[in-house]
Design a protein around this motif. Structure first.
Motif, PDB file in Angstrom:
ATOM      1  N   GLU A   1      -5.111  79.723 -70.919  1.00 37.09           N
ATOM      2  CA  GLU A   1      -6.242  80.600 -71.217  1.00 37.09           C
ATOM      3  C   GLU A   1      -6.473  81.641 -70.120  1.00 37.09           C
TER       4      GLU A   1
ATOM      5  N   GLY B   1      -8.822  81.983 -77.001  1.00 36.39           N
ATOM      6  CA  GLY B   1      -8.156  80.707 -77.274  1.00 36.39           C
ATOM      7  C   GLY B   1      -7.559  80.684 -78.666  1.00 36.39           C
TER       8      GLY B   1
ATOM      9  N   ASN C   1      -1.245  81.006 -75.954  1.00 37.02           N
ATOM     10  CA  ASN C   1      -2.414  80.211 -76.321  1.00 37.02           C
ATOM     11  C   ASN C   1      -2.382  79.799 -77.771  1.00 37.02           C
TER      12      ASN C   1
END
Lengths: 262, 120
Positions: free
Chosen positions: A14, B7, B33
């Motif tokens: 992330e 995300g 991700n």
């Protein structure tokens, strides 16, 4: 040296878009334009993903440290990690072959980085992997100028070669062929007049280093003259400036040669 | 730090099962991700016996090698069974990435969904 910006984030997926955005903004501040900024973002995404996957071998094993040095039309990106030492030579270049079985997706990220950035250089310093990438504004680079690579004997036994334009993956092979023609004939004292070179990318640097090595091995030398500021910055960035004898002008190089021969 | 829109939520995939082909409409970002989500959808399709897949990339704003890898490995699997995975409407950015990765010769790419569906 221009404006310097730094960001340190934990090595996890992330963090990657955040680092990419940070670098993209730096590239835009350097006036690189939307396309070039996108290339920086993407190359950094690939680099950080590789760090997590291959250097740290997982998330949260250590930080990713990024610095951007911003100059007009020019952005230098350093990315550091404490993970496993990375050797780019262990990663096979993906083939553009249509044979599915030959496609090695593992090297794709590295391949894209090399396609998108002007310089991609890996080193291992103070127990850290250090990746250096440089992106230059496209408009300051004349599109696809062929290095003509004229050469002639400026002094008995001393040859001068003058590449012109951009020395990159597309044009370096011609330049390399010209250097090899000289070397193969036993002409091992060479001045590369760099004054007409507008930009040099990794492939151009590699060509020079390999010719320099060949000349040296044969008891001669390959020196540079008349580098522009932009080109000499690239040499400094990748730490190559100490390898070559570098003269302000071709005349200086000739004088130095005559001195060695006397 | 929450995942937020950086995300997994940054990617959404809608599957439409058609007569000869299963269409995956992908939107958002495909990066390291979110690529597990793409992988999951592709794998589920292939595991359930679908061999002809069409991936609509019109709404994909960004695709890194993590996404390309999933597409290539799914292509490998369906090709083995005599199927194919084709792409439709990549944005100029995504098209450039496919080009630079040397994958435009590997995938059949359409700019029109109807034509793409009809190609199967």
């Amino acid at each position: 040296m221009g404006e310097k910006r730094q960001l340190i984030l934990p090595g996890r997926y992330e963090s990657v878009p955040l680092i990419a955005d940070f670098v993209g903004e730096a590239a835009e501040s350097a006036g690189l334009g939307e396309d070039a900024a996108f290339h920086c973002r993407m190359a950094v995404d690939e680099a950080c993903t590789n760090i997590i996957e291959h250097a740290y071998e997982g998330e949260d094993k250590g930080p990713i440290e990024v610095t951007c040095t911003i100059e007009t039309g020019h952005c230098t990106i350093h990315i550091m990690d404490h993970g496993k030492r990375f050797d780019p030579q262990m990663i096979p270049e993906p083939t553009s072959s249509q044979n599915l079985d030959e496609i090695q997706p593992g090297g794709l990220g590295l391949h894209l980085m090399r396609k998108m950035m002007d310089v991609v250089q890996f080193s291992f310093e103070n127990n850290r992997n250090k990746l250096t990438m440089v992106k230059v504004q496209q408009s300051v680079i004349p599109q696809r100028e062929d290095p003509i690579s004229e050469y002639h004997e400026v002094q008995p036994g001393l040859w001068q070669i003058t590449p012109e334009g951009r020395l990159d993956a597309a044009t370096a092979p011609d330049f390399e062929a010209a250097l090899n023609r000289l070397l193969d004939k036993g002409n091992i004292w060479i001045v590369v007049d760099m004054s007409q070179v507008s930009y040099i990318a990794s492939r151009g640097l590699k060509t020079l280093v390999s010719a320099w090595r060949k000349a040296g091995d044969a008891g001669g030398n390959l020196v540079l003259s008349g580098m522009t500021k932009r080109v000499s910055q690239v040499f400094e960035t990748v730490g190559f400036s100490h390898i070559f004898d570098n003269y302000l002008t071709g005349e200086d190089a000739i004088v130095a040669y005559l001195g060695t021969k006397r | 730090m929450g995942l937020g829109d950086k995300g997994q939520d940054a990617l959404s995939i809608v599957v439409e099962e058609m007569h000869r082909v299963n269409l995956l409409v992908v939107s958002g970002r495909v990066d390291s991700n979110t690529s597990p989500k793409l992988s999951e959808h592709l794998t589920r399709q292939i595991d359930s016996g679908a061999m002809n897949l069409l991936v609509d990339l019109q709404e994909v704003e960004y695709m890194s090698s993590a996404g390309l890898r999933e597409l290539v490995s799914a292509l490998k699997r369906v090709k083995k069974d005599g199927g194919d995975l084709r792409l439709v409407s990549p944005s100029p950015r995504v098209k450039e990435v496919l080009d630079l990765a040397g994958l435009t010769t590997l995938f059949e790419i359409f700019d029109d969904r109807v034509k793409a569906v009809g190609s199967f």
